[in-house]
Design an enzyme around this catalytic site. Structure first.
Site, short mmCIF file in Angstrom:
data_model
loop_
_atom_site.label_atom_id
_atom_site.label_comp_id
_atom_site.label_asym_id
_atom_site.label_seq_id
_atom_site.Cartn_x
_atom_site.Cartn_y
_atom_site.Cartn_z
N LEU A 202 0.81 -1.22 0.00
CA LEU A 202 0.00 0.00 0.00
C LEU A 202 0.85 1.27 0.00
O LEU A 202 0.42 2.30 -0.52
CB LEU A 202 -0.92 0.01 1.23
CG LEU A 202 -1.97 -1.10 1.29
CD1 LEU A 202 -2.74 -1.01 2.60
CD2 LEU A 202 -2.93 -1.02 0.11
N TYR B 255 -7.83 -2.30 8.31
CA TYR B 255 -7.68 -1.78 6.96
C TYR B 255 -8.83 -0.83 6.67
O TYR B 255 -10.00 -1.20 6.76
CB TYR B 255 -7.67 -2.93 5.94
CG TYR B 255 -7.72 -2.44 4.50
CD1 TYR B 255 -6.71 -1.62 3.99
CD2 TYR B 255 -8.80 -2.76 3.67
CE1 TYR B 255 -6.75 -1.15 2.69
CE2 TYR B 255 -8.84 -2.29 2.36
CZ TYR B 255 -7.82 -1.49 1.89
OH TYR B 255 -7.88 -1.02 0.60
N ASP C 142 3.73 11.74 15.91
CA ASP C 142 4.09 11.70 14.49
C ASP C 142 2.88 12.01 13.62
O ASP C 142 2.63 11.35 12.61
CB ASP C 142 4.67 10.33 14.12
CG ASP C 142 5.39 10.35 12.76
OD1 ASP C 142 5.80 11.45 12.34
OD2 ASP C 142 5.52 9.29 12.13
N PRO D 15 0.00 14.36 7.36
CA PRO D 15 -1.05 13.96 6.41
C PRO D 15 -1.02 12.49 6.02
O PRO D 15 -2.06 11.87 5.82
CB PRO D 15 -0.79 14.87 5.20
CG PRO D 15 -0.19 16.09 5.78
CD PRO D 15 0.69 15.60 6.89
N ASN E 62 -0.36 10.07 7.88
CA ASN E 62 -0.84 9.26 9.00
C ASN E 62 -2.30 9.55 9.34
O ASN E 62 -2.75 9.26 10.45
CB ASN E 62 0.03 9.50 10.23
CG ASN E 62 1.37 8.78 10.12
OD1 ASN E 62 1.51 7.86 9.31
ND2 ASN E 62 2.34 9.19 10.93
#
Length: 812
Positions: A34, A107, A151, A154, A156
């Site tokens: 991915l 997911y 952390d 964008p 994440n």
């Protein structure tokens, strides 16, 4: 520790030392890569034990480290795994095999914010804020559980299929106030808080800072710290106080800027004390403080998410919000409204067609060819209302449901027209128009964004077995009535609270005593007007007049108007709607409910209507003549010389008409600039006026892209030797610099101009009285040779300039 073969392949892949893709990791079957980052790869995998798809983050192997380091990481990952929140992607498990760490999490089909920005660019303010509210909601839950993300960026944050933002990847997370671990990375440099870069203990304020940087990126389309080199980025974080970009996009006001500035304050103590307070500040910006937020209503929140999923909703929201913010402005709002409308060529053209229709024929003499003149003659609120109406019409275009959408728009406009006729001319009539029209907002939104549910609502109504009417039917299908949907969206758009109240119909039967003037009366006027519109839509010709008479009788006492006055007002509104439909070229099929709205009663003394009576009202293209000032070709940028001259000539006539009457100097100056702007398609224009004290020509107002900055930059020193602008003004010479990029011309341009404007081509038209320059009209284009002016156009431009001089003389 045994090094299993499948894991060895995975380890080599994570290290980049093999081209062979791994097929499994423990019990998990790796199906598809991915994404790949500097520290990890992310895989779509199948968990055969539970028969579900999962995402696996395969970290880079940690070689030659104390095993306690991995145990520490694993303990923290398990701690994060206990987080449960709708806006956090849950961690199912985490493990380390052969010094190979990995995390298994849910997911989530969709895109990361980074992918979204790469594909679509910056978000609209309301969309960006809505996504960040979700993120902060998730962060608050983590902070309450004692976890700092460390952390946030964008890549994440996922956007799921319902347009919710969900925080993921807590691989760098740490407990609040944990001792910093120098051996493990603690975030991405471009999103680190200054204290995190300095090695401070993890704290929620670090995530608040990172969230602010992500929101800035959503608004601008690029990171605030854009250096690719990690050390350069860390240096900026450690040593600079970051400043918000000048351009945060249309719709970002000072209030949102202030929220961002506080959230990204360099000192942690000056930021919002929690993610929840940052979230609440954003919610308060997006909706009136006096009303509950959309998030407090799960159903409304769900429907808003579905609407935002359509690409047009953010644009519609921004258009409405911009016009409404201008309407609420206390300074120079006429200029701002004109500016906002001129940004949209199609909206400008339709609005001018509308103000030149029979509806407003009484307002002025001859054709109105500028928005400034329209505002001056028809009134600020009337133009604002027309602009809001046309924005709804333009954005809610759907070929699959075109006839139904046209019907809803005409119904809303009929209601608005009737309401305006039932009030005294002026402010009350304009408020009644917009209030009655927006009582239909929920139904219109449903018809456009949820056409299948709208069909179900109509089917329920046709059964005749729904108690409570259309609102109950909508509640059964959507889980929310049309009224609540409309008011909820109006709240998100920041429409005034008085309008939101007007959108809610009064409860019970019409009162026997008229309420006092104000919102309460407007609610009853809007309700009566919508009942008239619905009756016109649903009744056949044989029963229509009787039913309209009954409405007039029922509301007579409430509105303090006789039934005859209500009937006369309704008839005027029907004529105006036909004129409006002709002006906007809205065609309807004969025999449809929408056609009934455009069916006028026979004139007094006329015979009974024939079956084909609607034919005389059928709209044809030839019936709507284009205005001289309407350049459809402007939308594509192809404007002929003849069209340019036509627009200039129409503007001159319009300004002449204005100056025959009593006029405001600023209104005439705006009309002059607008005429030039629309005719020549300039990028931006500025009107400058001489300051006697400093002998400078300074920018006063402008039009076009970046005109606010251009107004601030224009400071022409009239007595500066060698200044090209000063020389032009001294001579009073109309000057066109067609290619300012040539080295010789660049050398002649003053430093203040090169630093602030530096356009490739520009036009200067000085204004003089008795040989002395007292003002200057500046216009430019974004390309060299972009300004084409023939002799006739130059003569017309000079006429407009001379009208400005005459306006100053007459104004004294």
């Amino acid at each position: 520790m045994t090094d299993f073969a499948p894991l060895s392949t995975a380890k080599r892949w994570a290290l980049g030392s093999t081209d062979k893709r791994p097929t499994s990791l423990g019990r998990f079957e790796l199906k598809k890569l991915l994404g790949r980052g500097a520290q990890a790869t992310v895989w779509l995998a199948l968990d055969p034990r539970l028969q579900r798809e999962v995402a696996i983050k395969l970290m880079r192997p940690v070689e030659d480290q104390d095993p306690s380091v991995l145990e520490h990481w694993l303990r923290e990952a398990r701690h994060v795994g206990r987080l449960a929140h709708p806006f956090i992607v849950p961690v199912f498990e985490a493990d380390v095999q052969g010094r190979q760490p990995y995390i298994v999490f849910e997911y989530v089909p969709g895109k990361t914010l980074a992918e979204h920005l790469a594909q679509q660019g910056r978000c609209t303010p309301h969309d960006a804020v809505a996504l960040m509210v979700d993120v902060l909601d998730g962060l608050q839950a983590a902070h309450q559980a004692g976890i700092v993300h460390r952390d946030l960026k964008p890549s994440n944050i996922m956007i799921d299929t319902q347009r919710h933002a969900r925080v993921m990847d807590f691989g760098m997370a740490a407990p609040v106030q944990a001792v910093p671990d120098s051996q493990l990375a603690s975030g991405t440099p471009a999103y680190l808080a200054p204290e995190a870069a300095a090695g401070a203990a993890p704290a929620p304020a670090m995530d608040v800072y990172s969230a602010a940087l992500v929101l800035v990126e959503l608004l601008t389309g690029r990171p605030l710290i854009h250096q690719k080199d990690a050390w350069q980025a860390l240096y900026r974080v450690a040593n600079e106080t970051l400043v918000l970009p000048e351009d945060l996009g249309p719709g970002v006001d000072d209030a949102l800027r202030a929220i961002l500035q506080r959230a990204m304050a360099r000192e942690p103590g000056q930021r919002y004390p929690s993610a929840a307070e940052f979230r609440d500040a954003l919610r308060a910006w997006a909706a009136p403080a006096s009303a509950p937020t959309a998030a407090s209503n799960a159903t409304l929140d769900f429907l808003l998410r579905r609407m935002r999923h359509k690409s047009d909703f953010p644009a519609l929201s921004d258009s409405v919000a911009r016009i409404q913010r201008v309407a609420n402005s206390e300074d120079d709002s006429i200029s701002d409204l004109t500016h906002e409308i001129l940004k949209d060529v199609a909206l400008t053209n339709k609005l001018l067609r509308l103000v030149n229709s029979v509806h407003f024929a009484h307002a002025g003499r001859g054709t109105i060819s500028t928005v400034s003149r329209a505002v001056s003659l028809v009134g600020f609120n009337a133009v604002r209302n027309m602009a809001l109406s046309l924005v709804l019409l333009d954005h809610m275009q759907d070929k699959a449901h075109a006839s139904q959408m046209r019907e809803e728009f005409l119904r809303a406009m009929m209601a608005g027209s009737v309401a305006a006729e039932l009030c005294e001319p002026g402010q009350a009539a304009e408020e009644a128009f917009i209030g009655a029209m927006f009582q239909n907002l929920g139904r219109m939104l449903c018809e456009f964004y949820f056409p299948e549910e709208a069909r179900q609502v109509r089917a329920l109504m046709e059964t005749g077995r729904v108690e409570g009417g259309e609102e109950s039917a909508a509640l059964q299908v959507l889980g929310l009535g049309f009224e609540d949907l409309g008011v909820g969206v109006a709240r998100v758009w920041g429409l005034p609270e008085s309008l939101q109240r007007c959108m809610r119909k009064p409860l019970g039967s019409p009162t026997q005593r008229a309420p006092e003037q104000g919102v309460e009366r407007l609610r009853w006027v809007a309700m009566a007007a919508n009942e008239v519109a619905s009756t016109l839509l649903a009744s056949d010709a044989g029963s229509l007049e009787a039913r309209l008479g009954q409405i007039g009788t029922r509301y007579s006492r409430t509105l303090a108007l006789s039934a005859a006055v209500i009937s006369e007002g309704t008839l005027r509104a029907r004529h105006k709607l036909v004129a409006l439909a002709e002006a906007l070229d809205l065609r309807v099929a004969p025999g449809t409910p929408a056609a009934r709205l455009l069916q006028l009663p026979p004139a007094a003394g006329a015979g009974p209507a024939q079956d084909d009576a609607l034919g005389s009202h059928e709209l044809r293209a030839s019936e709507t003549q284009p205005l001289p000032a309407v350049l459809e070709s402007q939308a594509s940028g192809a404007v002929s010389v003849a069209q340019v001259n036509e627009v200039l000539a129409a503007g001159i006539q319009d300004i002449t008409n204005a100056m025959v009457e009593s006029f405001q100097l600023n209104d005439v100056l705006r009309m002059i600039l607008e005429t030039m702007f629309r005719a020549l398609g300039f990028r931006r224009m500025v009107f400058c006026l001489r300051e006697a004290r400093t002998d400078l020509l300074t920018g006063r107002f402008g039009l076009g892209e970046g005109s606010d900055a251009a107004v601030r930059a224009m400071k022409v020193p009239l007595k500066a030797p060698g200044d090209l602008f000063a020389a032009v003004c001294l001579r009073g010479a109309d000057t066109l610099i067609n290619d300012a990029t040539e080295p010789k011309m660049q050398a002649r341009l003053p430093e203040w101009y090169r630093a602030g404007l530096n356009a490739p081509s520009f036009l200067l038209l000085p204004l003089q009285i008795k040989g002395q320059t007292f003002a200057l009209i500046y216009a430019d284009q974004s390309t060299a040779g972009g300004i084409v002016v023939d002799d006739k156009a130059l003569g017309l431009l000079r006429t407009l300039r001379n009208q400005a001089v005459m306006a100053f003389r007459q104004a004294g």
